[in-house]
Design a protein around this motif. Structure first.
Motif, PDB file in Angstrom:
ATOM      1  N   PRO A 148       0.810  -1.222   0.000  1.00 24.26           N
ATOM      2  CA  PRO A 148       0.000   0.000   0.000  1.00 24.26           C
ATOM      3  C   PRO A 148       0.843   1.272   0.000  1.00 24.26           C
ATOM      4  O   PRO A 148       0.507   2.254  -0.673  1.00 24.26           O
ATOM      5  CB  PRO A 148      -0.829  -0.131   1.287  1.00 24.26           C
ATOM      6  N   ASP A 149       1.954   1.278   0.753  1.00 24.10           N
ATOM      7  CA  ASP A 149       2.834   2.448   0.757  1.00 24.10           C
ATOM      8  C   ASP A 149       3.557   2.596  -0.575  1.00 24.10           C
ATOM      9  O   ASP A 149       3.806   3.710  -1.041  1.00 24.10           O
ATOM     10  CB  ASP A 149       3.852   2.339   1.892  1.00 24.10           C
ATOM     11  N   TYR A 150       3.924   1.480  -1.176  1.00 23.46           N
ATOM     12  CA  TYR A 150       4.576   1.499  -2.492  1.00 23.46           C
ATOM     13  C   TYR A 150       3.677   2.180  -3.520  1.00 23.46           C
ATOM     14  O   TYR A 150       4.109   3.063  -4.271  1.00 23.46           O
ATOM     15  CB  TYR A 150       4.892   0.064  -2.904  1.00 23.46           C
ATOM     16  N   GLU A 151       2.420   1.790  -3.512  1.00 22.71           N
ATOM     17  CA  GLU A 151       1.471   2.388  -4.457  1.00 22.71           C
ATOM     18  C   GLU A 151       1.245   3.862  -4.150  1.00 22.71           C
ATOM     19  O   GLU A 151       1.131   4.697  -5.059  1.00 22.71           O
ATOM     20  CB  GLU A 151       0.153   1.611  -4.403  1.00 22.71           C
ATOM     21  N   GLN A 152       1.210   4.196  -2.860  1.00 27.95           N
ATOM     22  CA  GLN A 152       0.968   5.579  -2.471  1.00 27.95           C
ATOM     23  C   GLN A 152       2.147   6.480  -2.850  1.00 27.95           C
ATOM     24  O   GLN A 152       1.950   7.602  -3.315  1.00 27.95           O
ATOM     25  CB  GLN A 152       0.707   5.671  -0.971  1.00 27.95           C
ATOM     26  N   ILE A 153       3.377   5.992  -2.671  1.00 23.08           N
ATOM     27  CA  ILE A 153       4.552   6.775  -3.057  1.00 23.08           C
ATOM     28  C   ILE A 153       4.535   7.053  -4.552  1.00 23.08           C
ATOM     29  O   ILE A 153       4.797   8.185  -5.001  1.00 23.08           O
ATOM     30  CB  ILE A 153       5.853   6.039  -2.674  1.00 23.08           C
ATOM     31  N   ASN A 154       4.227   6.050  -5.338  1.00 24.47           N
ATOM     32  CA  ASN A 154       4.196   6.240  -6.790  1.00 24.47           C
ATOM     33  C   ASN A 154       3.097   7.194  -7.212  1.00 24.47           C
ATOM     34  O   ASN A 154       3.212   7.882  -8.232  1.00 24.47           O
ATOM     35  CB  ASN A 154       4.033   4.885  -7.491  1.00 24.47           C
ATOM     36  N   THR A 155       2.030   7.264  -6.436  1.00 27.10           N
ATOM     37  CA  THR A 155       0.973   8.241  -6.704  1.00 27.10           C
ATOM     38  C   THR A 155       1.403   9.633  -6.278  1.00 27.10           C
ATOM     39  O   THR A 155       1.139  10.621  -6.976  1.00 27.10           O
ATOM     40  CB  THR A 155      -0.314   7.848  -5.951  1.00 27.10           C
ATOM     41  N   MET A 156       2.105   9.717  -5.149  1.00 26.95           N
ATOM     42  CA  MET A 156       2.503  11.014  -4.600  1.00 26.95           C
ATOM     43  C   MET A 156       3.563  11.708  -5.453  1.00 26.95           C
ATOM     44  O   MET A 156       3.482  12.913  -5.701  1.00 26.95           O
ATOM     45  CB  MET A 156       3.048  10.826  -3.170  1.00 26.95           C
ATOM     46  N   ILE A 157       4.583  10.948  -5.890  1.00 28.08           N
ATOM     47  CA  ILE A 157       5.719  11.602  -6.557  1.00 28.08           C
ATOM     48  C   ILE A 157       6.052  11.006  -7.913  1.00 28.08           C
ATOM     49  O   ILE A 157       7.078  11.337  -8.512  1.00 28.08           O
ATOM     50  CB  ILE A 157       6.972  11.570  -5.666  1.00 28.08           C
ATOM     51  N   GLY A 158       5.192  10.139  -8.414  1.00 27.35           N
ATOM     52  CA  GLY A 158       5.392   9.610  -9.753  1.00 27.35           C
ATOM     53  C   GLY A 158       5.900   8.182  -9.749  1.00 27.35           C
ATOM     54  O   GLY A 158       6.615   7.765  -8.836  1.00 27.35           O
ATOM     55  N   PRO A 159       5.520   7.401 -10.769  1.00 26.44           N
ATOM     56  CA  PRO A 159       5.921   5.995 -10.846  1.00 26.44           C
ATOM     57  C   PRO A 159       7.429   5.840 -10.993  1.00 26.44           C
ATOM     58  O   PRO A 159       8.119   6.689 -11.547  1.00 26.44           O
ATOM     59  CB  PRO A 159       5.187   5.494 -12.099  1.00 26.44           C
ATOM     60  N   GLY A 160       7.934   4.737 -10.451  1.00 22.83           N
ATOM     61  CA  GLY A 160       9.353   4.428 -10.590  1.00 22.83           C
ATOM     62  C   GLY A 160      10.230   4.923  -9.464  1.00 22.83           C
ATOM     63  O   GLY A 160      11.419   4.598  -9.413  1.00 22.83           O
ATOM     64  N   LYS A 161       9.668   5.695  -8.517  1.00 24.29           N
ATOM     65  CA  LYS A 161      10.487   6.236  -7.434  1.00 24.29           C
ATOM     66  C   LYS A 161      10.546   5.306  -6.215  1.00 24.29           C
ATOM     67  O   LYS A 161      11.468   5.393  -5.413  1.00 24.29           O
ATOM     68  CB  LYS A 161       9.939   7.593  -6.982  1.00 24.29           C
ATOM     69  N   ALA A 162       9.570   4.440  -6.074  1.00 28.20           N
ATOM     70  CA  ALA A 162       9.473   3.615  -4.865  1.00 28.20           C
ATOM     71  C   ALA A 162      10.173   2.273  -5.040  1.00 28.20           C
ATOM     72  O   ALA A 162      10.199   1.698  -6.136  1.00 28.20           O
ATOM     73  CB  ALA A 162       8.018   3.398  -4.497  1.00 28.20           C
ATOM     74  N   LEU A 163      10.750   1.786  -3.946  1.00 30.19           N
ATOM     75  CA  LEU A 163      11.296   0.438  -3.873  1.00 30.19           C
ATOM     76  C   LEU A 163      10.542  -0.305  -2.770  1.00 30.19           C
ATOM     77  O   LEU A 163      10.510   0.144  -1.629  1.00 30.19           O
ATOM     78  CB  LEU A 163      12.784   0.463  -3.517  1.00 30.19           C
ATOM     79  N   LEU A 164       9.936  -1.429  -3.122  1.00 32.92           N
ATOM     80  CA  LEU A 164       9.215  -2.229  -2.140  1.00 32.92           C
ATOM     81  C   LEU A 164      10.205  -3.199  -1.495  1.00 32.92           C
ATOM     82  O   LEU A 164      10.660  -4.154  -2.128  1.00 32.92           O
ATOM     83  CB  LEU A 164       8.066  -2.989  -2.792  1.00 32.92           C
ATOM     84  N   CYS A 165      10.536  -2.943  -0.245  1.00 37.73           N
ATOM     85  CA  CYS A 165      11.530  -3.753   0.490  1.00 37.73           C
ATOM     86  C   CYS A 165      10.983  -4.082   1.872  1.00 37.73           C
ATOM     87  O   CYS A 165      11.316  -3.405   2.852  1.00 37.73           O
ATOM     88  CB  CYS A 165      12.850  -3.002   0.609  1.00 37.73           C
ATOM     89  N   PRO A 166      10.142  -5.101   1.984  1.00 37.00           N
ATOM     90  CA  PRO A 166       9.562  -5.460   3.288  1.00 37.00           C
ATOM     91  C   PRO A 166      10.633  -5.965   4.258  1.00 37.00           C
ATOM     92  O   PRO A 166      11.818  -6.048   3.934  1.00 37.00           O
ATOM     93  CB  PRO A 166       8.568  -6.571   2.936  1.00 37.00           C
ATOM     94  N   HIS A 167      10.176  -6.320   5.447  1.00 34.49           N
ATOM     95  CA  HIS A 167      11.089  -6.849   6.464  1.00 34.49           C
ATOM     96  C   HIS A 167      11.135  -8.362   6.352  1.00 34.49           C
ATOM     97  O   HIS A 167      10.094  -9.026   6.420  1.00 34.49           O
ATOM     98  CB  HIS A 167      10.616  -6.452   7.861  1.00 34.49           C
ATOM     99  N   PRO A 168      12.326  -8.950   6.200  1.00 32.27           N
ATOM    100  CA  PRO A 168      12.419 -10.414   6.075  1.00 32.27           C
ATOM    101  C   PRO A 168      12.448 -11.100   7.435  1.00 32.27           C
ATOM    102  O   PRO A 168      12.786 -10.490   8.453  1.00 32.27           O
ATOM    103  CB  PRO A 168      13.771 -10.597   5.362  1.00 32.27           C
ATOM    104  N   HIS A 169      12.116 -12.385   7.416  1.00 34.24           N
ATOM    105  CA  HIS A 169      12.215 -13.151   8.660  1.00 34.24           C
ATOM    106  C   HIS A 169      12.446 -14.620   8.345  1.00 34.24           C
ATOM    107  O   HIS A 169      11.856 -15.170   7.418  1.00 34.24           O
ATOM    108  CB  HIS A 169      10.948 -13.012   9.498  1.00 34.24           C
ATOM    109  N   GLN A 170      13.305 -15.255   9.116  1.00 32.92           N
ATOM    110  CA  GLN A 170      13.526 -16.685   8.992  1.00 32.92           C
ATOM    111  C   GLN A 170      12.376 -17.446   9.639  1.00 32.92           C
ATOM    112  O   GLN A 170      11.720 -16.950  10.553  1.00 32.92           O
ATOM    113  CB  GLN A 170      14.845 -17.087   9.654  1.00 32.92           C
ATOM    114  N   ILE A 171      12.172 -18.670   9.173  1.00 33.24           N
ATOM    115  CA  ILE A 171      11.113 -19.516   9.708  1.00 33.24           C
ATOM    116  C   ILE A 171      11.620 -20.276  10.938  1.00 33.24           C
ATOM    117  O   ILE A 171      12.742 -20.765  10.962  1.00 33.24           O
ATOM    118  CB  ILE A 171      10.643 -20.526   8.638  1.00 33.24           C
ATOM    119  N   HIS A 172      10.767 -20.357  11.955  1.00 35.87           N
ATOM    120  CA  HIS A 172      11.078 -21.101  13.169  1.00 35.87           C
ATOM    121  C   HIS A 172       9.902 -22.037  13.467  1.00 35.87           C
ATOM    122  O   HIS A 172       8.777 -21.572  13.658  1.00 35.87           O
ATOM    123  CB  HIS A 172      11.297 -20.158  14.351  1.00 35.87           C
ATOM    124  N   HIS A 173      10.173 -23.307  13.506  1.00 33.81           N
ATOM    125  CA  HIS A 173       9.111 -24.296  13.709  1.00 33.81           C
ATOM    126  C   HIS A 173       8.881 -24.552  15.204  1.00 33.81           C
ATOM    127  O   HIS A 173       9.822 -24.816  15.951  1.00 33.81           O
ATOM    128  CB  HIS A 173       9.472 -25.613  13.011  1.00 33.81           C
TER     129      HIS A 173
END
Length: 360
Positions: free
Chosen positions: A158-183
């Motif tokens: 949602p923020d990625y789409e909003q940034i591209n709307t706010m300042i134009g397409p191609g400016k945003a990088l979608l980089c979520p937070h990663p996490h390892q799996i723990h069973h």
């Protein structure tokens, strides 16, 4: 190998909140792919640079270890540190640290790790009568600052789409937070409902809302315990309700999830991706959150976690989990699969690395 400078005022080495964990994960990834230098404003422990260099295999520098400075003083110290040094890319953590750009050379790729859209957070806080609780930015000012940068990193779609709307397409990088799996195994009986959070205001609001509006009905039918972990505990108001245990900060996160049968995140407002939800899913714990808490992980709703729209929704969702070991097991398996497919480290950070490796 590209030379990257990351500048932050966050004590990420403490790893006691979502944004600290995010910066720590980003540094670990970059350190294995680029020649990384991390500058932190401080204050900080005396030997922290050596400790961090050994942990991350990167260069670390604290601008002032013993006291807080004003922005101009930090800027001058950064400029002095960077004399005769050149970097290909500069990453600034959080928009409020953009003042550092006044002290840097212009021939560098500029990337802002925004974490949140502050004007959106400002609107959310006002909606819940918390105006002025944190620093605020009007949309126009935020747009102006965004446009100074070559790219804006955000943590959710949602923020990625909003940034591209706010300042134009191609400016945003979608980089979520990663996490390892723990069973972890799923207990046959629910005994412990867990909430883990920092002292961030929306977390305090959320857990107090849950205690006041949901817990009486839940605890009336069962002897299970609500365990509250993290610095959020400082803002919890119990009001003599039963079976609530304030645990505070627990450094062994694995221990918390080992003992958790259900995890809740009743956050009602804020901004960005809720890292604690990603974490709970990565540990395979049945999660109940709000529509706002599901922001950025919407694709997992109803098969990796449950969403409650209000107090009654929380009460009913938790009741369904208490009654059904099959549902808890189903959500647990799907949660780990969802994180493995969508929040692994390469999926999260490869867009940034590709941008760093591009020529100016």
């Amino acid at each position: 190998m590209k030379k990257v400078l990351l500048v932050t005022d966050v004590s990420f080495w403490e790893k006691c909140s979502g944004h600290r964990m995010r910066i720590s994960a980003l540094i670990a990834y970059l350190a294995s792919h680029v020649q990384l230098t991390v500058v932190n404003t401080g204050p900080a422990p005396e030997n922290i640079e050596q400790i961090l260099s050994a942990e991350y295999s990167a260069e670390f520098h604290i601008l002032e270890k013993k006291r807080y400075l004003d922005s101009n003083s930090y800027g001058r110290k950064l400029k002095a540190f960077l004399k005769n040094r050149h970097f290909d890319t500069l990453i600034i953590e959080y928009i409020h640290s953009s003042y550092f750009l006044n002290f840097l050379r212009e021939d560098v790729k500029l990337i802002l790790d925004a974490h949140d859209i502050i004007s959106e957070r400002t609107a959310q806080f006002k909606r819940f009568n918390y105006a002025g609780a944190l620093y605020e930015l009007p949309r126009e000012t935020e747009n102006e600052i965004f446009n100074v940068y070559d790219k804006i990193m955000v943590l959710c779609a949602p923020d990625y789409e909003q940034i591209n709307t706010m300042i134009g397409p191609g400016k945003a990088l979608l980089c979520p937070h990663p996490h390892q799996i723990h069973h972890h195994s799923i207990s046959k009986e629910v005994k412990n409902i867990v909430f883990i959070a920092s002292a961030y205001l929306p977390n305090k609001d959320g857990i107090n809302f849950f205690i006041n509006n949901c817990w009486p009905a839940i605890s009336e039918k069962s002897a299970m315990q609500l365990s509250i972990y993290g610095t959020v505990a400082e803002g919890v108001v119990i009001n003599n309700q039963k079976n609530i245990s304030i645990k505070g900060f627990e450094p062994d996160i694995n221990k918390i999830y080992e003992e958790a049968d259900i995890v809740i995140n009743p956050v009602r407002f804020g901004a960005g991706l809720k890292i604690k939800n990603v974490e709970a899913l990565a540990y395979g714990r049945p999660l109940v959150t709000t529509p706002h808490g599901a922001r950025g992980i919407e694709a997992g709703q109803d098969h990796a976690f449950l969403v409650a729209n209000d107090a009654i929704g929380f009460i009913n969702a938790i009741a369904s989990l208490i009654e059904s070991n099959e549902l808890r097991t189903y959500l647990s398996h799907n949660a780990m699969t969802f994180i493995a497919e969508n929040f692994n480290v390469n999926t999260c950070f490869e867009p940034l690395l590709e941008e760093i490796n591009k020529n100016q």
